[in-house]
Write a protein that holds these residues in place. Structure first.
Motif, short mmCIF file in Angstrom:
data_model
loop_
_atom_site.label_atom_id
_atom_site.label_comp_id
_atom_site.label_asym_id
_atom_site.label_seq_id
_atom_site.Cartn_x
_atom_site.Cartn_y
_atom_site.Cartn_z
N HIS A 180 0.81 -1.22 0.00
CA HIS A 180 0.00 0.00 0.00
C HIS A 180 0.84 1.27 0.00
O HIS A 180 0.30 2.38 0.03
CB HIS A 180 -0.94 0.01 1.22
CG HIS A 180 -1.91 -1.12 1.22
ND1 HIS A 180 -2.29 -1.79 2.38
CD2 HIS A 180 -2.57 -1.73 0.20
CE1 HIS A 180 -3.14 -2.74 2.07
NE2 HIS A 180 -3.33 -2.72 0.77
N THR A 181 2.14 1.14 -0.04
CA THR A 181 3.01 2.31 -0.03
C THR A 181 2.71 3.20 -1.24
O THR A 181 2.64 2.74 -2.38
CB THR A 181 4.49 1.89 -0.07
OG1 THR A 181 4.78 1.11 1.09
CG2 THR A 181 5.40 3.10 -0.12
N GLY A 182 2.50 4.48 -0.98
CA GLY A 182 2.25 5.44 -2.05
C GLY A 182 1.01 5.17 -2.87
O GLY A 182 0.96 5.53 -4.05
N SER A 183 -0.03 4.60 -2.25
CA SER A 183 -1.22 4.19 -3.01
C SER A 183 -2.45 5.04 -2.72
O SER A 183 -3.47 4.88 -3.39
CB SER A 183 -1.56 2.73 -2.69
OG SER A 183 -1.96 2.58 -1.33
N VAL A 184 -2.38 5.94 -1.74
CA VAL A 184 -3.57 6.66 -1.27
C VAL A 184 -3.37 8.16 -1.45
O VAL A 184 -2.33 8.71 -1.06
CB VAL A 184 -3.86 6.33 0.21
CG1 VAL A 184 -5.02 7.17 0.74
CG2 VAL A 184 -4.14 4.84 0.39
N ASP A 185 -4.36 8.82 -2.02
CA ASP A 185 -4.31 10.29 -2.14
C ASP A 185 -4.81 10.96 -0.87
O ASP A 185 -4.17 11.90 -0.37
CB ASP A 185 -5.18 10.74 -3.32
CG ASP A 185 -4.66 10.25 -4.64
OD1 ASP A 185 -3.84 10.95 -5.25
OD2 ASP A 185 -5.08 9.15 -5.08
N ALA A 186 -5.95 10.53 -0.37
CA ALA A 186 -6.55 11.11 0.83
C ALA A 186 -6.79 10.00 1.83
O ALA A 186 -7.52 9.04 1.55
CB ALA A 186 -7.86 11.81 0.49
N LEU A 187 -6.19 10.13 3.01
CA LEU A 187 -6.32 9.14 4.07
C LEU A 187 -7.10 9.76 5.21
O LEU A 187 -6.68 10.78 5.77
CB LEU A 187 -4.94 8.69 4.54
CG LEU A 187 -4.91 7.63 5.65
CD1 LEU A 187 -5.46 6.30 5.13
CD2 LEU A 187 -3.49 7.45 6.18
N GLN A 188 -8.23 9.15 5.57
CA GLN A 188 -9.10 9.66 6.64
C GLN A 188 -9.04 8.69 7.81
O GLN A 188 -9.38 7.52 7.66
CB GLN A 188 -10.53 9.82 6.11
CG GLN A 188 -10.58 10.76 4.92
CD GLN A 188 -11.97 10.90 4.30
OE1 GLN A 188 -12.34 11.97 3.83
NE2 GLN A 188 -12.73 9.83 4.27
N VAL A 189 -8.60 9.18 8.97
CA VAL A 189 -8.32 8.32 10.11
C VAL A 189 -9.25 8.68 11.26
O VAL A 189 -9.24 9.82 11.75
CB VAL A 189 -6.85 8.45 10.55
CG1 VAL A 189 -6.54 7.50 11.70
CG2 VAL A 189 -5.90 8.19 9.37
N ASP A 190 -10.04 7.70 11.69
CA ASP A 190 -11.00 7.93 12.79
C ASP A 190 -11.12 6.63 13.58
O ASP A 190 -12.03 5.84 13.37
CB ASP A 190 -12.35 8.35 12.21
CG ASP A 190 -13.30 8.89 13.27
OD1 ASP A 190 -12.89 9.00 14.45
OD2 ASP A 190 -14.47 9.20 12.93
N LEU A 191 -10.17 6.40 14.48
CA LEU A 191 -10.01 5.11 15.13
C LEU A 191 -10.24 5.23 16.63
O LEU A 191 -9.34 5.68 17.37
CB LEU A 191 -8.61 4.55 14.86
CG LEU A 191 -8.29 4.24 13.39
CD1 LEU A 191 -6.80 3.97 13.22
CD2 LEU A 191 -9.12 3.05 12.92
N TYR A 192 -11.41 4.83 17.08
CA TYR A 192 -11.76 4.87 18.50
C TYR A 192 -12.44 3.58 18.90
O TYR A 192 -13.09 2.92 18.10
CB TYR A 192 -12.69 6.05 18.80
CG TYR A 192 -11.95 7.37 18.79
CD1 TYR A 192 -11.55 7.97 19.97
CD2 TYR A 192 -11.63 7.99 17.59
CE1 TYR A 192 -10.84 9.17 19.96
CE2 TYR A 192 -10.93 9.18 17.56
CZ TYR A 192 -10.54 9.77 18.75
OH TYR A 192 -9.83 10.93 18.73
N ASP A 193 -12.30 3.22 20.18
CA ASP A 193 -13.01 2.06 20.70
C ASP A 193 -14.21 2.52 21.51
O ASP A 193 -14.62 3.68 21.44
CB ASP A 193 -12.08 1.16 21.52
CG ASP A 193 -11.51 1.87 22.75
OD1 ASP A 193 -11.97 3.00 23.07
OD2 ASP A 193 -10.62 1.29 23.40
#
Length: 309
Positions: A180-193
């Protein structure tokens, strides 16, 4: 029942002093006496260095409805996502709308544009990206299979197709995968338990891996926890991973703060150019992009006259 919006970190670009006395105390003291104690969780050793990451614990996936909005919970009052029943494809919560602020800097009509979402929640962002951007590939990564089932049965998430993939996978494993290296333009991170008291993945190694999956240019947007002792740790780690190329929105929902981190060429642009871009974004998506520009300009020190990051 009064619903409590999930809180997140208040971030500061380039390690600037935190806004507000409470945040300043935490930046200065770290786990000082005014910091809320955090429940201990099992940890696994990261793939790089000796940093540890928390092992998420699954909790019951539950729902509530109020005033025409359906909410996702993990067995508590903390909101993990929302959908207005009359507008199922819209993004309901303001902090989730701000997760789309990468649109100020990237065009989803570019060839092979790829949006990846870490943490599915109520699938609002995944649905929006899939519906709105007909040329973009959309990937959502979610470890809890019950959340994926809830997305499809309760929140209108479509089955996978040629442009949509929903992966039952640990976000750590996704960003650590060399494929997945260099494969994403926009990365959205929302990681909660279920406790919603800080990101589940928050080490420097994780944030560096997030940067590695980004193209150049590429943008990460991340939902952070503004009223918790995890705040200063995440600020330092994101700044380390992204060479201090970080912008922050003002706090919303009693704690949610969205940060943007940049990979690739330096950005040097007038706010007037960004405002013009925001008008285009508003016209095509109906998202409040001009409000994003105003808030980013006001919230980030040394960026008042021109955006250089």
């Amino acid at each position: 029942m009064t619903l409590l919006k999930r809180k997140s970190i208040e971030a500061e670009a380039s390690r600037r002093p935190a806004r507000g006395a409470r945040a300043q105390r935490r930046m200065a003291q770290g786990d000082g006496p005014d910091a809320e104690p955090r429940e201990d969780k099992p940890a696994r050793r990261g793939a790089q260095g000796d940093e540890k990451r928390m092992t998420p614990r699954f909790a019951p996936v539950t729902f509530s409805e109020m005033d025409g909005v359906r909410y996702l919970h993990f067995g508590t009052e903390w909101v993990q996502g929302a959908m207005r029943l009359r507008k199922p494809d819209a993004i309901e919560l303001e902090y989730a709308q701000q997760m789309m602020a990468w649109l100020l800097f990237l065009s989803p009509s570019a060839p092979d544009f790829h949006v990846a979402q870490l943490g599915l929640g109520a699938a609002a962002l995944t649905k929006f990206n899939h519906r709105q951007f007909s040329r973009a590939r959309v990937t959502a990564v979610e470890l809890n299979p019950a959340v994926i089932v809830a997305g499809r049965s309760m929140f209108g998430l479509r089955e996978d197709d040629t442009r949509l993939r929903v992966l039952e996978q640990d976000a750590w494993d996704y960003v650590m995968d060399a494929a997945h290296t260099g494969s994403v333009d926009a990365l959205q991170v929302d990681l909660y338990d279920a406790t919603a008291r800080g990101p589940v993945l928050d080490t420097t190694a994780f944030y560096r891996a997030c940067r590695r999956v980004l193209k150049a240019p590429g943008v990460m947007t991340i939902n952070l926890f503004g009223d918790h002792d995890s705040f200063p740790k995440n600020i330092v780690r994101i700044c380390d991973a992204f060479d201090n190329r970080v912008l922050v929105f003002p706090e919303v929902h009693d704690g949610n703060v969205i940060a943007l981190a940049f990979n690739g060429p330096v950005i040097d642009v007038s706010w007037e150019v960004l405002e013009a871009r925001a008008k285009v974004v508003e016209t095509t998506t109906r998202l409040p992009a001009r409000d994003w520009v105003a808030k980013l300009r006001a919230a980030n020190a040394r960026q008042e006259e021109r955006l250089r990051i």
